[in-house]
Design an enzyme around this catalytic site. Structure first.
Site, PDB file in Angstrom:
ATOM      1  N   GLU A 151      -2.934-117.412 -10.722  1.00 25.80           N
ATOM      2  CA  GLU A 151      -4.221-117.248 -10.035  1.00 25.80           C
ATOM      3  C   GLU A 151      -4.843-118.605  -9.724  1.00 25.80           C
ATOM      4  OE1 GLU A 151      -6.143-113.858  -9.843  1.00 25.80           O
ATOM      5  OE2 GLU A 151      -4.172-112.944 -10.055  1.00 25.80           O
ATOM      6  N   HIS A 184     -10.646-114.482 -15.203  1.00 25.11           N
ATOM      7  CA  HIS A 184     -10.160-115.855 -15.007  1.00 25.11           C
ATOM      8  C   HIS A 184     -10.861-116.733 -16.038  1.00 25.11           C
ATOM      9  CE1 HIS A 184      -9.499-114.863 -10.486  1.00 25.11           C
ATOM     10  NE2 HIS A 184      -8.332-114.872 -11.086  1.00 25.11           N
ATOM     11  N   ASN A 193      -9.032-119.702  -6.431  1.00 19.87           N
ATOM     12  CA  ASN A 193      -7.751-118.999  -6.611  1.00 19.87           C
ATOM     13  C   ASN A 193      -6.751-119.311  -5.512  1.00 19.87           C
ATOM     14  OD1 ASN A 193     -10.036-116.513  -7.297  1.00 19.87           O
ATOM     15  ND2 ASN A 193      -8.770-117.370  -8.914  1.00 19.87           N
ATOM     16  N   ARG A 235      -4.205-111.974 -16.136  1.00 22.19           N
ATOM     17  CA  ARG A 235      -3.700-112.287 -14.787  1.00 22.19           C
ATOM     18  C   ARG A 235      -2.805-113.521 -14.715  1.00 22.19           C
ATOM     19  NH1 ARG A 235      -8.237-111.545 -10.149  1.00 22.19           N
ATOM     20  NH2 ARG A 235      -9.397-109.775 -10.983  1.00 22.19           N
ATOM     21  N   CYS A 237     -16.100-120.091  -8.284  1.00 20.59           N
ATOM     22  CA  CYS A 237     -15.004-119.343  -7.632  1.00 20.59           C
ATOM     23  C   CYS A 237     -14.890-119.732  -6.176  1.00 20.59           C
ATOM     24  CB  CYS A 237     -15.271-117.838  -7.663  1.00 20.59           C
ATOM     25  SG  CYS A 237     -15.400-117.135  -9.285  1.00 20.59           S
ATOM     26  N   ASN A 276     -12.442-106.984 -13.367  1.00 22.34           N
ATOM     27  CA  ASN A 276     -13.559-107.773 -12.842  1.00 22.34           C
ATOM     28  C   ASN A 276     -14.752-106.822 -12.790  1.00 22.34           C
ATOM     29  OD1 ASN A 276     -15.452-108.713 -10.957  1.00 22.34           O
ATOM     30  ND2 ASN A 276     -13.924-109.668  -9.637  1.00 22.34           N
ATOM     31  N   SER A 291     -16.910-106.397  -9.559  1.00 24.39           N
ATOM     32  CA  SER A 291     -16.204-105.695  -8.475  1.00 24.39           C
ATOM     33  C   SER A 291     -16.116-104.199  -8.772  1.00 24.39           C
ATOM     34  CB  SER A 291     -14.796-106.280  -8.303  1.00 24.39           C
ATOM     35  OG  SER A 291     -13.924-105.349  -7.704  1.00 24.39           O
TER      36      SER A 291
HETATM   37  O1  SUG Z   1      -9.919-111.796  -7.812  1.00 25.19           O
HETATM   38  N1  SUG Z   1     -12.837-110.288  -6.584  1.00 25.19           N
HETATM   39  C1  SUG Z   1     -12.120-111.480  -6.938  1.00 25.19           C
HETATM   40  C2  SUG Z   1     -13.068-112.493  -7.526  1.00 25.19           C
HETATM   41  C3  SUG Z   1     -12.411-113.820  -7.744  1.00 25.19           C
HETATM   42  C4  SUG Z   1     -13.279-114.771  -8.481  1.00 25.19           C
HETATM   43  N2  SUG Z   1     -12.624-115.991  -8.652  1.00 25.19           N
HETATM   44  C5  SUG Z   1     -12.661-116.775  -9.737  1.00 25.19           C
HETATM   45  N3  SUG Z   1     -13.106-116.341 -10.890  1.00 25.19           N
HETATM   46  N4  SUG Z   1     -12.171-117.943  -9.656  1.00 25.19           N
HETATM   47  C6  SUG Z   1     -10.999-111.184  -7.925  1.00 25.19           C
HETATM   48  O2  SUG Z   1     -11.203-110.377  -8.824  1.00 25.19           O
HETATM   49  C7  SUG Z   1     -13.174-108.132  -5.470  1.00 25.19           C
HETATM   50  C8  SUG Z   1     -12.914-107.532  -4.117  1.00 25.19           C
HETATM   51  C9  SUG Z   1     -13.488-106.151  -3.980  1.00 25.19           C
HETATM   52  O3  SUG Z   1     -13.606-105.428  -4.979  1.00 25.19           O
HETATM   53  O4  SUG Z   1     -13.843-105.752  -2.838  1.00 25.19           O
HETATM   54  C10 SUG Z   1     -12.310-109.355  -5.786  1.00 25.19           C
HETATM   55  O5  SUG Z   1     -11.199-109.464  -5.309  1.00 25.19           O
END
Ligand code: SUG
Length: 451
Positions: free
Chosen positions: A176, A255, A112, A219, A374, A27, A30
């Site tokens: 997920e 995702h 998710n 995932r 999300c 991601n 992140s």
């Molecule tokens: O699972 N980010 C989440 C983002 C989820 C997004 N959801 C969808 N695309 N439906 C993940 O990657 C980051 C948390 C951090 O780095 O502090 C995080 O979990």
């Protein structure tokens, strides 16, 4: 009998420990923003502002509570003992990344939380739920137990709602949830076809040659998607399983909802979303009773990097009473020239039902890779199913006002990863959640309330 099926978007309230810990491999946002100072108050208010705007525009809006964080139970299970203060202090000193993980407010991304099948598609006429096991990361693997309790507390009526266990939390059944699932139908109340996108096959029978991502993990497994469909009683003619393009995953599409969004008969997608694009479209067409309306965005219009950077496809596509659709995009789309041009020239001006684009600022969530789509779990419900909901979770002005005041009372406006060990933060979070469960009238869903 008209059942008046409508989509309710259940947004996750951002929890008081929202922070940037760089926890999510694959991601890009992140990984890039790990270590930044977060603003939990602003994050929660941005989420509530999006919910309010959609409610004011006439869409049905629900809300799901955040989870208990820091998850001290998880720290204790990992061998940290003593008082809560001691557990936090030891984790901060010995395993700061684990402390960050148990503080993540990641349950805000309710796309998710679970996979949902509306009652019109299920053989027993009930709405089916499977919490996602989220086993691919430790911080998210902590969610499904509470998610299951919350969903059962709200969708309580067993004659209308069916709850399945999360799949075995092991790589073969990596799930997920709705982020890799899209239901396509002429209209919300008509029988739908369920498009499940997966990144890899766990057992790989007969398809060893299928390419897999090289850089980032896939995932969702095919086997997990198939198991969820089986739990919900979906037959072959109601399902399509399509592999995500491995190059997209390697570019940060962790995702499928980062590169495609469906609503009604419309599938808005980037040309790199699926490994076998034509095969997926054909399979959908064969099964759907309404004509599929594919809206394809080619690489020449929006590169993979721009799709991931802007989150154009992590938009909410919402049905309007006149048959048109509204696309709710994150502010980042406006800042990207090729994306914004595509929105104007290709999406709004194209031969498709998208008639309006609404821009929403959810930057606090976006920095962790979570856009408008999300943040919501879509649940199609008939009128009687909506009446059967327990708790006070459908947003109205009064609830919105109470939630804003609740956030302003309890949330910090500054949270750095180093501050997560502060025992005062843990106490603040519990006090906030205790009050929230009373506001939402959902009973004692949190571990600390059950102890
Ligand atoms: O699972 N980010 C989440 C983002 C989820 C997004 N959801 C969808 N695309 N439906 C993940 O990657 C980051 C948390 C951090 O780095 O502090 C995080 O979990």
């Amino acid at each position: 009998m008209t059942a008046d099926y409508r989509e309710v978007n259940f947004d996750g309230l951002v929890g008081p420990t929202h922070n940037y810990a760089g926890l999510a491999v694959g991601n890009v946002a992140s990984m890039r923003h790990g270590g930044l100072v977060a603003n939990p108050r602003e994050a929660a208010l941005q989420g509530l502002a999006k919910m309010k705007a959609l409610m004011d525009a006439g869409y049905l809006q629900g809300v799901l509570p955040p989870q208990q964080r820091p998850d001290l139970g998880a720290l204790r299970a990992l061998g940290f003992t003593g008082s809560d203060e001691r557990v936090l202090a030891r984790a901060a000193g010995e395993a700061p990344q684990i402390l960050r993980a148990v503080c993540s407010a990641s349950s805000m991304w309710t796309a998710n939380a679970a996979t949902v099948t509306p009652s019109v598609d299920a053989p027993d006429g009930r709405v089916h739920f499977t919490p996602a096991n989220l086993q691919s990361s430790f911080h998210r693997f902590l969610e499904p137990a509470t998610t299951g309790r919350v969903l059962q507390a709200i969708f309580r009526d067993e004659t209308r709602f069916a709850h399945h266990p999360a799949l075995p939390a092991t790589p073969a059944f990596s799930d997920e949830g709705a982020a890799n699932h899209t239901r396509l139908a002429g209209d919300h109340g008509e029988p739908g076809v369920h498009l499940f996108a997966y990144g890899r096959e766990a057992f790989g029978w007969g398809s060893q040659s299928l390419p897999v991502p090289q850089r980032f993990p896939a995932r969702q497994t095919l086997e997990a998607s198939q198991a969820v469909a089986r739990q919900h009683g979906l037959a072959d003619h109601q399902t399509v399983f399509a592999q995500q393009h491995p190059d997209a995953i390697d570019a940060g599409v962790f995702h499928n909802d980062v590169i495609a969004v469906g609503n009604g008969p419309v599938l808005l997608y980037h040309e790199m979303a699926f490994f076998d694009e034509q095969g997926a479209l054909e399979a959908l067409r064969e099964r759907m009773s309404a004509p599929l309306i594919p809206v394809r965005v080619p690489v020449e219009a929006v590169s993979l990097a721009d799709a991931v950077g802007s989150y154009l496809f992590n938009s909410q596509l919402l049905s309007n009473p006149d048959g048109s659709m509204t696309l709710v995009v994150p502010g980042e789309c406006q800042e990207n020239e090729s994306v914004w041009r595509t929105v104007q020239d290709h999406l709004l001006a194209g031969a498709n039902p998208i008639g309006e684009v609404v821009v929403k600022d959810v930057k606090q969530s976006m920095r962790n890779g979570g856009g408008p789509a999300c943040l919501r779990l879509r649940v199609v419900l008939g009128a009687e199913e909506r009446t059967a909901l327990a708790g006070r979770v459908l947003l109205d002005d009064a609830l919105h006002g109470e939630l804003v005041a609740w956030v302003e009372r309890h949330y910090r406006d500054h949270l750095a990863p180093e501050e997560l060990a502060d025992p005062a933060l843990a106490r603040e979070a519990l006090a906030a959640l205790d009050e929230l469960s009373a506001i939402l009238e959902i009973g004692s869903v949190y571990p600390f309330q059950q102890a």
